[in-house]
Design a protein around this motif. Structure first.
Motif, PDB file in Angstrom:
ATOM      1  N   ALA A 296       6.422   1.384 -10.833  1.00 13.18           N
ATOM      2  CA  ALA A 296       5.719  -0.135 -10.620  1.00 13.18           C
ATOM      3  C   ALA A 296       5.514  -0.537 -12.234  1.00 13.18           C
ATOM      4  N   ILE A 297       5.417   0.189 -13.196  1.00 17.19           N
ATOM      5  CA  ILE A 297       5.597  -0.168 -14.473  1.00 17.19           C
ATOM      6  C   ILE A 297       6.948  -0.720 -14.922  1.00 17.19           C
ATOM      7  N   LYS A 298       8.029   0.212 -14.399  1.00 20.29           N
ATOM      8  CA  LYS A 298       9.269  -0.138 -14.937  1.00 20.29           C
ATOM      9  C   LYS A 298       9.807  -1.592 -14.095  1.00 20.29           C
ATOM     10  N   SER A 299       9.121  -1.613 -13.034  1.00 11.77           N
ATOM     11  CA  SER A 299       9.472  -3.034 -12.179  1.00 11.77           C
ATOM     12  C   SER A 299       8.755  -4.090 -12.725  1.00 11.77           C
TER      13      SER A 299
ATOM     14  N   LEU B  32       9.298  -8.530  -7.277  1.00 13.54           N
ATOM     15  CA  LEU B  32       7.861  -8.911  -6.814  1.00 13.54           C
ATOM     16  C   LEU B  32       7.908  -8.528  -5.507  1.00 13.54           C
ATOM     17  N   SER B  33       8.870  -8.399  -4.624  1.00 17.58           N
ATOM     18  CA  SER B  33       9.027  -8.153  -3.369  1.00 17.58           C
ATOM     19  C   SER B  33       8.798  -6.463  -3.358  1.00 17.58           C
ATOM     20  N   PHE B  34       9.140  -5.827  -4.205  1.00 15.88           N
ATOM     21  CA  PHE B  34       9.158  -4.294  -4.371  1.00 15.88           C
ATOM     22  C   PHE B  34       7.718  -3.881  -4.763  1.00 15.88           C
TER      23      PHE B  34
ATOM     24  N   ASN C  14       5.452  -1.868  -2.096  1.00 19.49           N
ATOM     25  CA  ASN C  14       4.878  -0.409  -2.417  1.00 19.49           C
ATOM     26  C   ASN C  14       3.209  -0.661  -2.381  1.00 19.49           C
ATOM     27  N   ALA C  15       2.660  -1.686  -2.409  1.00 18.18           N
ATOM     28  CA  ALA C  15       1.280  -1.550  -2.362  1.00 18.18           C
ATOM     29  C   ALA C  15       1.026  -1.530  -0.790  1.00 18.18           C
TER      30      ALA C  15
ATOM     31  N   THR D 138       3.139   9.075  -8.330  1.00 16.53           N
ATOM     32  CA  THR D 138       4.397   8.814  -7.935  1.00 16.53           C
ATOM     33  C   THR D 138       4.929   7.445  -8.009  1.00 16.53           C
ATOM     34  N   THR D 139       3.922   6.314  -7.872  1.00 19.64           N
ATOM     35  CA  THR D 139       4.120   4.947  -7.756  1.00 19.64           C
ATOM     36  C   THR D 139       4.012   4.441  -9.108  1.00 19.64           C
ATOM     37  N   VAL D 140       3.146   4.889  -9.834  1.00 19.31           N
ATOM     38  CA  VAL D 140       2.861   4.003 -11.231  1.00 19.31           C
ATOM     39  C   VAL D 140       4.167   4.034 -12.184  1.00 19.31           C
ATOM     40  N   PRO D 141       4.817   5.041 -12.387  1.00 18.59           N
ATOM     41  CA  PRO D 141       5.787   4.767 -13.276  1.00 18.59           C
ATOM     42  C   PRO D 141       6.991   3.579 -12.720  1.00 18.59           C
TER      43      PRO D 141
END
Length: 124
Positions: free
Chosen positions: A53-56, A101-103, A107-108, A48-51
């Protein structure tokens, strides 16, 4: 799947290492115990989070290149109007980088908080 696979291999690797250290190199593979809740969580969190995070990350890369170009254009601009436009664009790309960067950070931290609250501190 990748998140769960990484979590599984880290759990197995850690337990093999610990057994080898504690038992003078002897490893009993029957004593390896996996934390299935942690593996399931890692698989779902990764999916759920990797896509996003990659887009970001791609947005950060794009904005950093664009900000560099806009700052160079700002320095080379002749008119006040063009300088203001380039500087405003430079600031917008900087804000975009800050937002992403805040996202990434939030997220982490969210993943860590959820993992600690649902699985607990002992993730081995």
């Amino acid at each position: 799947m990748i998140g769960g696979g990484i979590d599984t291999s880290m759990q197995v690797g850690t337990q093999i290492y610990d057994q080898a250290i504690n038992n003078n190199g002897y490893v009993d593979f029957r004593d390896i115990d996996l934390n299935y809740d942690s593996i399931l969580f890692s698989g779902i969190a990764g999916a759920t989070t990797v896509p996003s995070a990659i887009k970001s990350g791609k947005e950060i890369l794009y904005s950093s290149k664009a900000a560099r170009i806009k700052f160079t254009d700002y320095l080379n601009s002749k008119t006040t109007n063009r300088k203001n436009k380039n500087f405003d664009s430079f600031i917008q790309h900087g804000e975009n980088i800050f937002r992403h960067l805040s996202f990434q950070y939030i997220n982490a931290e969210t993943v860590n908080t959820i993992k600690n609250n649902t699985i607990g501190e002992n993730n081995e």
